[in-house]
Scaffold this active site. Structure first.
Site, PDB file in Angstrom:
ATOM      1  N   VAL A 103     -12.594 -25.186  11.069  1.00  0.00           N
ATOM      2  CA  VAL A 103     -12.254 -24.274   9.982  1.00  0.00           C
ATOM      3  C   VAL A 103     -12.852 -24.876   8.729  1.00  0.00           C
ATOM      4  O   VAL A 103     -13.125 -26.077   8.661  1.00  0.00           O
ATOM      5  CB  VAL A 103     -10.727 -24.048   9.833  1.00  0.00           C
ATOM      6  CG1 VAL A 103     -10.184 -23.250  11.011  1.00  0.00           C
ATOM      7  CG2 VAL A 103      -9.978 -25.351   9.671  1.00  0.00           C
ATOM      8  N   SER A 104     -13.078 -24.051   7.704  1.00  0.00           N
ATOM      9  CA  SER A 104     -13.843 -24.482   6.539  1.00  0.00           C
ATOM     10  C   SER A 104     -13.087 -25.368   5.560  1.00  0.00           C
ATOM     11  O   SER A 104     -13.680 -26.160   4.841  1.00  0.00           O
ATOM     12  CB  SER A 104     -14.393 -23.271   5.795  1.00  0.00           C
ATOM     13  OG  SER A 104     -15.281 -22.575   6.635  1.00  0.00           O
TER      14      SER A 104
END
Length: 190
Positions: free
Chosen positions: A10-11
């Site tokens: 995930v970012s």
């Protein structure tokens, strides 16, 4: 038969990877590599660890290709490295398996489309910011002020008692934000 390996990304730290983990449950994963970092480039610790770990006969599972890479070039470089090692890549969302010719073709096309979409998004964002600036409605982010704690930790960094990564972690900011703070501190003391 090789291992089944999942790569999940995930970012940001605030984002949750539960959706990707749940999507991988049916594969009976042997080893998980998970990280919370942007994919703007391939310089990611868990990605590097996964690429180092995999062996011939293994299969790497990703939820979708954008979790693995943002640019077509990075995606193709990763796939090429996996191929050289004899590792198959399977994308859950795109339903693609690189062990097939069709899978390889589709991978290249999807990677190019993902990069195109990302570039369009960035272009629209720049255009929106310009319009807002021209209208006097966009001021940008407020600068982060360096407090006494930062200044003391910065001195430790200068004495090489802390790495840049440790300094960023201690004050709770990203590396790009830390770079701006260091630049401002250097300008202030110059």
């Amino acid at each position: 038969m090789g291992e089944k390996i999942a790569y999940i990304r995930v970012s940001t730290v605030e984002q949750n990877d539960a959706r990707q983990r749940e999507a991988m449950q049916g594969y009976k994963i042997d080893r998980w590599f998970c990280e919370k970092v942007s994919a703007k480039d391939a310089n990611r610790p868990q990605l590097a660890a996964m690429l180092d770990y995999v062996r011939a006969g293994d299969t790497v599972y990703v939820h979708d290709f954008s979790r693995l890479a943002r640019s077509t070039r990075d995606l193709l470089d990763i796939v090429e490295l996996l191929e050289k090692k004899g590792v198959t890549l399977v994308s859950n969302k795109e339903n693609i398996d690189t062990s097939t010719a069709t899978g390889k073709l589709m991978l290249t096309m999807i990677g190019a489309i993902n990069e195109f979409e990302r570039q369009n998004l960035l272009e629209r964002q720049r255009e929106g910011i310009k319009i807002a600036k021209d209208a006097g409605k966009y001021k940008g982010r407020k600068p982060i002020e360096a407090d006494a704690r930062f200044k003391e930790l910065y001195k430790q960094y200068q004495r090489r008692e802390l790495t840049k990564a440790e300094l960023a972690k201690r004050i709770g900011v990203s590396r790009p934000t830390l770079d701006k703070m260091i630049k401002a501190q250097q300008e202030e003391t110059a």
